[in-house]
Write a protein that holds these residues in place. Structure first.
Motif, PDB file in Angstrom:
ATOM      1  N   GLY A  92      63.546  38.690  53.907  1.00  0.00           N
ATOM      2  CA  GLY A  92      62.643  37.964  54.784  1.00  0.00           C
ATOM      3  C   GLY A  92      63.095  38.113  56.224  1.00  0.00           C
TER       4      GLY A  92
ATOM      5  N   ASN B 139      57.404  39.129  54.559  1.00  0.00           N
ATOM      6  CA  ASN B 139      57.595  37.853  53.872  1.00  0.00           C
ATOM      7  C   ASN B 139      56.509  37.537  52.852  1.00  0.00           C
ATOM      8  OD1 ASN B 139      59.638  37.735  55.749  1.00  0.00           O
ATOM      9  ND2 ASN B 139      58.895  35.911  56.795  1.00  0.00           N
TER      10      ASN B 139
ATOM     11  N   LYS C  50      56.640  31.157  54.170  1.00  0.00           N
ATOM     12  CA  LYS C  50      57.417  30.589  53.071  1.00  0.00           C
ATOM     13  C   LYS C  50      56.613  29.527  52.325  1.00  0.00           C
ATOM     14  CE  LYS C  50      61.068  33.097  53.373  1.00  0.00           C
ATOM     15  NZ  LYS C  50      61.462  34.011  52.275  1.00  0.00           N
TER      16      LYS C  50
END
Length: 243
Positions: free
Chosen positions: A87, A110, A152
């Motif tokens: 990431g 990501n 995320k």
């Protein structure tokens, strides 16, 4: 998840959390393959741990992700664990001139990369476990890293759905939810205040031994259990300057 005698692919396995996972899984008698963009960093790990298998791959590029899968399917078709760890985190504002260009890079690494790899690696008959590394920022965003926090959160949401989708195939889906740790994520020195990676790794392996599928530590453990008002207060504490 069984902790030994696996063949494991770890994206971003040469630094930070990925390196911590690499070291621990090798210690637990697993075959570990690590990938990353920088060959020099991969070779450093291989020099220290001769059993590790390395491959250079830029996961922001579709063709490189496809080439990685082809290489795995031809040379390591017994691979049974995929760990989506890689990431990138960039401190930025929507008012920055290059905001969208930076955002596209984060989205590619990501979000697009783990989703693409999952769809590819599910073609392996041997695959039985997927681990996705998200973040405590999935639950409470840090305004200084707005796109990272959002990516995320997306991966957290997707992981919940993925776990349900793959139950019928007996593929276990595990979410690793770290807090800020003492790594170079976002830039050198930014997280020097944070807990050590080794402490985090030790904690989540205890949870793996118990068969848990949401692995937390410190701040992330508290935030996963928090209610709406606690989340609101955490957001204020993290983002609103004291008056």
């Amino acid at each position: 998840m069984k902790l030994s005698n696996n063949k494991i692919l770890i994206t971003g396995g040469a630094s930070g959390i990925g390196l911590g996972l690499t070291k621990r899984f090798i210690k637990e008698n697993n075959t570990v393959i690590i990938i990353g963009r920088r060959e020099s960093e991969l070779k450093k790990v291989a020099d220290q741990y001769p059993s590790v298998i390395i491959r250079v791959c830029d996961l922001s590029v579709v063709k490189e992700r496809e080439a990685l899968y082809t290489w795995i399917s031809e040379n390591h078709k017994d691979l049974n664990v995929l760990i989506n760890n890689v990431g990138i985190q960039q401190w930025m504002s929507v008012l920055d001139e290059l905001f969208f260009e930076k955002a596209k890079k984060e989205l590619a690494v990501n979000v697009e990369a783990p989703l693409h790899l999952i769809s590819l690696f599910l073609k392996l008959a041997s695959l039985d476990t997927i681990l996705n590394v998200t973040s405590g920022l999935s639950f409470v965003p840090l305004v200084k890293v707005p796109v990272y926090s959002a990516t995320k959160a997306m991966l957290h949401s997707f992981t919940l759905s993925l776990r349900e989708m793959l139950k019928a195939k007996n593929i276990e889906v595990i979410e690793i939810i770290p807090p800020a740790l003492n790594t170079d994520l976002g830039g050198k020195g930014l997280h020097d205040y944070a807990p050590l990676v080794n402490d985090f790794i030790n904690a989540i392996f205890l949870q793996l031994e118990k068969g848990e599928t949401e692995l937390t530590f410190g701040f992330s453990d508290a935030i996963v259990k928090a209610g709406p008002e606690q989340l609101r207060q955490a957001f204020i504490k993290m983002n609103v300057p004291a008056s």
